[in-house]
Design an enzyme around this catalytic site. Structure first.
Site, PDB file in Angstrom:
ATOM      1  N   LYS A 177      -2.741  14.334 -11.155  1.00  0.00           N
ATOM      2  CA  LYS A 177      -1.924  13.998 -12.340  1.00  0.00           C
ATOM      3  C   LYS A 177      -1.031  15.172 -12.744  1.00  0.00           C
ATOM      4  O   LYS A 177       0.082  14.965 -13.247  1.00  0.00           O
ATOM      5  CB  LYS A 177      -2.810  13.571 -13.514  1.00  0.00           C
ATOM      6  N   TYR A 199     -13.328  14.334 -13.635  1.00  0.00           N
ATOM      7  CA  TYR A 199     -11.975  13.834 -13.314  1.00  0.00           C
ATOM      8  C   TYR A 199     -11.443  14.572 -12.080  1.00  0.00           C
ATOM      9  O   TYR A 199     -10.702  14.011 -11.286  1.00  0.00           O
ATOM     10  CB  TYR A 199     -11.045  13.968 -14.522  1.00  0.00           C
ATOM     11  N   THR A 254     -10.551  -0.180 -17.702  1.00  0.00           N
ATOM     12  CA  THR A 254      -9.918  -1.005 -16.674  1.00  0.00           C
ATOM     13  C   THR A 254     -10.762  -0.919 -15.400  1.00  0.00           C
ATOM     14  O   THR A 254     -11.794  -0.243 -15.386  1.00  0.00           O
ATOM     15  CB  THR A 254      -8.508  -0.478 -16.351  1.00  0.00           C
ATOM     16  N   ASP A 308       0.895  -1.157   0.000  1.00  0.00           N
ATOM     17  CA  ASP A 308       0.000   0.000   0.000  1.00  0.00           C
ATOM     18  C   ASP A 308       0.933   1.207   0.000  1.00  0.00           C
ATOM     19  O   ASP A 308       1.708   1.399   0.943  1.00  0.00           O
ATOM     20  CB  ASP A 308      -0.896  -0.018   1.247  1.00  0.00           C
TER      21      ASP A 308
HETATM   22  P1  NAD Z   1      -6.249  -0.372 -12.326  1.00  0.00           P
HETATM   23  O1  NAD Z   1      -7.405  -0.203 -11.409  1.00  0.00           O
HETATM   24  O2  NAD Z   1      -6.031  -1.692 -12.916  1.00  0.00           O
HETATM   25  O3  NAD Z   1      -4.920   0.120 -11.608  1.00  0.00           O
HETATM   26  C1  NAD Z   1      -4.883   1.070 -10.574  1.00  0.00           C
HETATM   27  C2  NAD Z   1      -4.021   0.490  -9.491  1.00  0.00           C
HETATM   28  O4  NAD Z   1      -3.789   1.421  -8.433  1.00  0.00           O
HETATM   29  C3  NAD Z   1      -4.632  -0.764  -8.872  1.00  0.00           C
HETATM   30  O5  NAD Z   1      -3.770  -1.858  -9.063  1.00  0.00           O
HETATM   31  C4  NAD Z   1      -4.729  -0.404  -7.403  1.00  0.00           C
HETATM   32  O6  NAD Z   1      -4.477  -1.515  -6.571  1.00  0.00           O
HETATM   33  C5  NAD Z   1      -3.626   0.626  -7.302  1.00  0.00           C
HETATM   34  N1  NAD Z   1      -3.708   1.413  -6.076  1.00  0.00           N
HETATM   35  C6  NAD Z   1      -4.691   2.261  -5.678  1.00  0.00           C
HETATM   36  N2  NAD Z   1      -4.430   2.715  -4.443  1.00  0.00           N
HETATM   37  C7  NAD Z   1      -3.263   2.143  -4.055  1.00  0.00           C
HETATM   38  C8  NAD Z   1      -2.485   2.174  -2.867  1.00  0.00           C
HETATM   39  N3  NAD Z   1      -2.848   2.909  -1.798  1.00  0.00           N
HETATM   40  N4  NAD Z   1      -1.331   1.458  -2.812  1.00  0.00           N
HETATM   41  C9  NAD Z   1      -0.956   0.704  -3.871  1.00  0.00           C
HETATM   42  N5  NAD Z   1      -1.644   0.608  -5.015  1.00  0.00           N
HETATM   43  C10 NAD Z   1      -2.791   1.326  -5.093  1.00  0.00           C
HETATM   44  O7  NAD Z   1      -6.488   0.725 -13.481  1.00  0.00           O
HETATM   45  P2  NAD Z   1      -5.512   1.260 -14.642  1.00  0.00           P
HETATM   46  O8  NAD Z   1      -6.408   1.980 -15.565  1.00  0.00           O
HETATM   47  O9  NAD Z   1      -4.639   0.196 -15.116  1.00  0.00           O
HETATM   48  O10 NAD Z   1      -4.655   2.374 -13.866  1.00  0.00           O
HETATM   49  C11 NAD Z   1      -3.237   2.373 -13.838  1.00  0.00           C
HETATM   50  C12 NAD Z   1      -2.722   3.785 -14.005  1.00  0.00           C
HETATM   51  O11 NAD Z   1      -3.047   4.243 -15.304  1.00  0.00           O
HETATM   52  C13 NAD Z   1      -3.309   4.810 -13.047  1.00  0.00           C
HETATM   53  O12 NAD Z   1      -2.303   5.721 -12.653  1.00  0.00           O
HETATM   54  C14 NAD Z   1      -4.319   5.530 -13.903  1.00  0.00           C
HETATM   55  O13 NAD Z   1      -4.543   6.843 -13.433  1.00  0.00           O
HETATM   56  C15 NAD Z   1      -3.586   5.527 -15.221  1.00  0.00           C
HETATM   57  N6  NAD Z   1      -4.392   5.805 -16.402  1.00  0.00           N
HETATM   58  C16 NAD Z   1      -5.527   5.074 -16.662  1.00  0.00           C
HETATM   59  C17 NAD Z   1      -6.281   5.343 -17.800  1.00  0.00           C
HETATM   60  C18 NAD Z   1      -7.549   4.595 -18.091  1.00  0.00           C
HETATM   61  O14 NAD Z   1      -8.385   5.115 -18.824  1.00  0.00           O
HETATM   62  N7  NAD Z   1      -7.733   3.391 -17.580  1.00  0.00           N
HETATM   63  C19 NAD Z   1      -5.863   6.350 -18.696  1.00  0.00           C
HETATM   64  C20 NAD Z   1      -4.679   7.055 -18.414  1.00  0.00           C
HETATM   65  C21 NAD Z   1      -3.966   6.773 -17.257  1.00  0.00           C
HETATM   66  O1  0WE Z   2      -6.926   7.944 -13.772  1.00  0.00           O
HETATM   67  C1  0WE Z   2      -7.998   7.476 -14.089  1.00  0.00           C
HETATM   68  C2  0WE Z   2      -8.944   6.938 -13.043  1.00  0.00           C
HETATM   69  C3  0WE Z   2      -8.305   6.781 -11.702  1.00  0.00           C
HETATM   70  C4  0WE Z   2      -9.267   6.508 -10.580  1.00  0.00           C
HETATM   71  C5  0WE Z   2     -10.453   5.782 -10.722  1.00  0.00           C
HETATM   72  C6  0WE Z   2     -11.263   5.559  -9.625  1.00  0.00           C
HETATM   73  C7  0WE Z   2     -12.578   4.827  -9.719  1.00  0.00           C
HETATM   74  C8  0WE Z   2     -12.922   4.144  -8.421  1.00  0.00           C
HETATM   75  C9  0WE Z   2      -8.962   7.031  -9.342  1.00  0.00           C
HETATM   76  N1  0WE Z   2      -9.754   6.832  -8.262  1.00  0.00           N
HETATM   77  C10 0WE Z   2     -10.872   6.104  -8.387  1.00  0.00           C
HETATM   78  N2  0WE Z   2     -11.652   5.897  -7.271  1.00  0.00           N
HETATM   79  C11 0WE Z   2     -12.679   5.022  -7.228  1.00  0.00           C
HETATM   80  O2  0WE Z   2     -13.369   4.909  -6.204  1.00  0.00           O
HETATM   81  N3  0WE Z   2      -8.353   7.494 -15.420  1.00  0.00           N
HETATM   82  C12 0WE Z   2      -7.490   8.167 -16.355  1.00  0.00           C
HETATM   83  C13 0WE Z   2      -9.596   6.900 -15.953  1.00  0.00           C
HETATM   84  C14 0WE Z   2     -10.646   7.961 -15.938  1.00  0.00           C
HETATM   85  O3  0WE Z   2     -11.331   8.239 -14.824  1.00  0.00           O
HETATM   86  C15 0WE Z   2     -12.201   9.290 -15.107  1.00  0.00           C
HETATM   87  C16 0WE Z   2     -12.038   9.678 -16.429  1.00  0.00           C
HETATM   88  C17 0WE Z   2     -11.030   8.834 -16.983  1.00  0.00           C
HETATM   89  C18 0WE Z   2     -10.495   8.874 -18.364  1.00  0.00           C
HETATM   90  C19 0WE Z   2     -13.115   9.941 -14.277  1.00  0.00           C
HETATM   91  C20 0WE Z   2     -13.876  10.975 -14.807  1.00  0.00           C
HETATM   92  C21 0WE Z   2     -13.715  11.371 -16.120  1.00  0.00           C
HETATM   93  C22 0WE Z   2     -12.798  10.724 -16.969  1.00  0.00           C
END
Ligand code: NAD
Ligand code: 0WE
Length: 257
Positions: A164, A157, A195, A64
């Protein structure tokens, strides 16, 4: 150019098979890397353990990122298990759910604190833990994952956009600090992907459709495409690239009207 044989890496942010960090782990493992993969709490342990069964001799560790003790234990375990470290993939992000639905002006002090702690500060803590082992290897490479919501306003967001923005600035400051030790720090700004972190975000399919309609490539991106960019930044092909935010979003960021 893309051979990771004999290299070791730390992967943070795997929750399930759809995780971007998991696609990156697979791409690196396929090129010969040996990986330490962390899971956030017992809730995710079984899931991540099953995924890692397909890897060659992985180290599976709880982490964590809000817990300095757990961060310290991860690097102790890597030192013991691998005896060195060449790269880190940081894919942890979190904001309390309410912060992603309430109006931004209602962002709470605690929601802000937690979001920036998990999503931005954690990169500093991981870089500090990794740097001594990387330096012993003559350098290293760190990659984190970000989103365009750092630079532009995307409805809901909210505080994640602020986190970010802090993360991307952190990339530049770490790159400046660690560059003299040949440790590179970069971010990949990925387009939206369905995801776990995207599930339950209301209107997410609308966001995906908007990218299909407007991005120059007229499609959304896949985790494997983010992984290919990560392979570039983490490996020797990226050896002169640091302090960069690489857009992997089908060109969406360049569009106006
Ligand atoms: P994901 O949910 O698979 O990954 C997010 C991870 O963050 C999870 O594995 C979760 O366990 C971890 N996490 C959250 N709180 C934590 C903590 N306290 N300690 C350790 N780990 C913790 O979703 P993803 O989309 O693969 O996200 C990975 C990264 O990509 C994130 O930084 C997200 O912001 C970024 N991202 C996602 C998207 C999208 O659209 N999915 C787009 C651009 C960037
Ligand atoms: O970084 C992200 C999402 C990260 C994220 C997602 C969650 C959902 C569950 C962080 N915290 C939480 N907390 C929760 O409880 N993205 C880039 C994906 C994403 O999330 C959005 C987006 C996009 C793109 C939220 C609003 C608008 C666009």
């Amino acid at each position: 150019m893309n051979d990771f044989t004999g290299k070791t890496g730390l992967i943070v942010g795997v929750a399930n098979k759809r995780s971007i960090a998991w696609a990156i782990a697979q791409a690196l493992a396929a090129r010969g890397a040996r990986l330490a993969v962390t899971y956030q709490g017992e809730r995710l342990e079984e899931n991540v353990r099953e995924l890692c069964a397909s890897l060659q001799d992985p180290l599976l560790l709880p982490l964590d990122v809000t817990d300095d003790g757990q961060i310290a234990r991860v690097f102790e375990a890597i030192e013991r298990g691998f005896g060195g470290l060449d790269f880190v993939v940081h894919g942890a992000a979190f904001a309390p759910r309410e912060e992603l639905s309430a109006p931004f002006v209602e962002t709470t002090r605690e929601g802000f604190r937690l979001s920036l702690d998990i999503s931005a500060y954690s990169l500093i803590a991981l870089a500090r833990g990794a740097a001594p082992m990387m330096e012993k290897r003559g350098g290293g490479s760190i990659v984190t994952l970000t989103y365009l919501g750092s630079q532009r306003v995307f409805q809901n967001y909210n505080v994640m956009g602020v986190a970010k923005a802090a993360l991307e600035a952190t990339v530049r400051y770490l790159a400046a600090d660690l560059g003299p030790r040949n440790i590179r720090v970069n971010a990949i700004s990925a387009g939206p992907i369905k995801t776990l972190a995207a599930s339950g975000i209301s209107g997410f399919s609308g966001i995906l459709q908007h990218y299909r309609d407007r991005a120059p490539l007229r499609r959304t991106i896949e985790t494997a495409e983010v992984a290919d960019a990560a392979v570039f930044l983490l490996g020797p092909a990226g050896r002169a690239v640091t302090a960069e935010v690489l857009m992997v979003d089908g060109g969406f960021h360049a569009t106006g009207m």
